[in-house]
Write a protein that holds these residues in place. Structure first.
Motif, PDB file in Angstrom:
ATOM      1  N   THR A 145     100.377 -82.230-119.733  1.00 22.36           N
ATOM      2  CA  THR A 145     100.153 -81.900-118.334  1.00 22.36           C
ATOM      3  C   THR A 145      98.707 -82.198-117.946  1.00 22.36           C
ATOM      4  O   THR A 145      97.838 -82.400-118.817  1.00 22.36           O
ATOM      5  N   GLU A 146      98.455 -82.181-116.652  1.00 19.93           N
ATOM      6  CA  GLU A 146      97.090 -82.384-116.164  1.00 19.93           C
ATOM      7  C   GLU A 146      96.174 -81.299-116.715  1.00 19.93           C
ATOM      8  O   GLU A 146      95.040 -81.582-117.114  1.00 19.93           O
ATOM      9  N   GLN A 147      96.666 -80.068-116.758  1.00 21.52           N
ATOM     10  CA  GLN A 147      95.845 -78.963-117.271  1.00 21.52           C
ATOM     11  C   GLN A 147      95.513 -79.166-118.744  1.00 21.52           C
ATOM     12  O   GLN A 147      94.393 -78.911-119.167  1.00 21.52           O
ATOM     13  N   ASN A 148      96.477 -79.651-119.534  1.00 22.80           N
ATOM     14  CA  ASN A 148      96.207 -79.937-120.951  1.00 22.80           C
ATOM     15  C   ASN A 148      95.093 -80.973-121.087  1.00 22.80           C
ATOM     16  O   ASN A 148      94.200 -80.831-121.922  1.00 22.80           O
ATOM     17  N   ILE A 203      91.357 -80.637-122.821  1.00 23.41           N
ATOM     18  CA  ILE A 203      90.853 -81.559-123.849  1.00 23.41           C
ATOM     19  C   ILE A 203      89.504 -82.127-123.418  1.00 23.41           C
ATOM     20  O   ILE A 203      88.545 -82.153-124.193  1.00 23.41           O
ATOM     21  N   TYR A 204      89.424 -82.565-122.170  1.00 24.75           N
ATOM     22  CA  TYR A 204      88.192 -83.144-121.607  1.00 24.75           C
ATOM     23  C   TYR A 204      87.049 -82.133-121.689  1.00 24.75           C
ATOM     24  O   TYR A 204      85.969 -82.441-122.204  1.00 24.75           O
ATOM     25  N   GLY A 205      87.283 -80.925-121.203  1.00 24.02           N
ATOM     26  CA  GLY A 205      86.243 -79.901-121.214  1.00 24.02           C
ATOM     27  C   GLY A 205      85.784 -79.543-122.619  1.00 24.02           C
ATOM     28  O   GLY A 205      84.583 -79.419-122.890  1.00 24.02           O
ATOM     29  N   PRO A 218      92.607 -85.846-127.832  1.00 22.07           N
ATOM     30  CA  PRO A 218      92.588 -84.585-128.572  1.00 22.07           C
ATOM     31  C   PRO A 218      91.636 -84.694-129.763  1.00 22.07           C
ATOM     32  O   PRO A 218      91.482 -85.771-130.349  1.00 22.07           O
ATOM     33  N   GLN A 219      90.997 -83.605-130.106  1.00 28.78           N
ATOM     34  CA  GLN A 219      89.961 -83.614-131.138  1.00 28.78           C
ATOM     35  C   GLN A 219      90.457 -84.139-132.480  1.00 28.78           C
ATOM     36  O   GLN A 219      89.744 -84.831-133.177  1.00 28.78           O
ATOM     37  N   ASN A 220      91.696 -83.856-132.837  1.00 32.36           N
ATOM     38  CA  ASN A 220      92.193 -84.292-134.145  1.00 32.36           C
ATOM     39  C   ASN A 220      92.692 -85.736-134.150  1.00 32.36           C
ATOM     40  O   ASN A 220      93.170 -86.213-135.161  1.00 32.36           O
ATOM     41  N   GLN A 221      92.580 -86.417-133.043  1.00 31.66           N
ATOM     42  CA  GLN A 221      93.003 -87.810-132.975  1.00 31.66           C
ATOM     43  C   GLN A 221      91.810 -88.710-133.258  1.00 31.66           C
ATOM     44  O   GLN A 221      90.899 -88.822-132.458  1.00 31.66           O
ATOM     45  N   CYS A 238      86.876 -76.506-117.622  1.00 30.03           N
ATOM     46  CA  CYS A 238      88.121 -77.108-117.127  1.00 30.03           C
ATOM     47  C   CYS A 238      88.426 -76.775-115.668  1.00 30.03           C
ATOM     48  O   CYS A 238      89.583 -76.847-115.242  1.00 30.03           O
ATOM     49  N   ASP A 239      87.427 -76.400-114.905  1.00 29.97           N
ATOM     50  CA  ASP A 239      87.642 -76.100-113.493  1.00 29.97           C
ATOM     51  C   ASP A 239      87.600 -77.357-112.623  1.00 29.97           C
ATOM     52  O   ASP A 239      88.170 -77.381-111.543  1.00 29.97           O
TER      53      ASP A 239
END
Length: 108
Positions: free
Chosen positions: A2-5, A9-11, A71-74, A45-46
């Motif tokens: 989702t956009e929130q996910n 990840i970005y934040g 994602p961090q583990n990627q 993430c705001d």
């Protein structure tokens, strides 16, 4: 995803990379010309920020822009010179495209 996910990840990536570079929010914000409060909203993430913000953050944190959205583990594997060259060309072309779109929008 989702956009929130993706925002989360970005934040988290911004914060993780900022801390790896031993920068405070204030130092990173100053380095890329943002208000510290605005950088905080990205890390929590705001907000997303603009494409220019994404590029500035990536440059300041010494990563490719897309890496802020992984994602961090990627893992990102630059085991070949060709892959690195391709990513550099992609980044250059993307920057040129954004400049073209911005110039067009300024005309209208």
């Amino acid at each position: 995803m989702t956009e929130q996910n993706l925002k989360e990840i970005y934040g988290k990536n911004i914060k993780r990379l900022r801390e790896q570079h031993k920068l405070t929010q204030s130092q990173l914000a100053e380095k890329i010309g943002l208000a510290e409060k605005y950088l905080s909203t990205l890390e929590t993430c705001d907000k997303w920020g603009s494409f220019d913000t994404l590029l500035s953050l990536a440059n300041a944190l010494d990563v490719e822009p897309y890496e802020l959205l992984l994602p961090q583990n990627q893992a990102v594997n630059y085991d070949s010179r060709r892959t690195k060259q391709l990513m550099t060309r992609f980044r250059t072309n993307l920057n040129e495209l954004v400049d073209t779109v911005e110039a067009f929008l300024e005309e209208t």
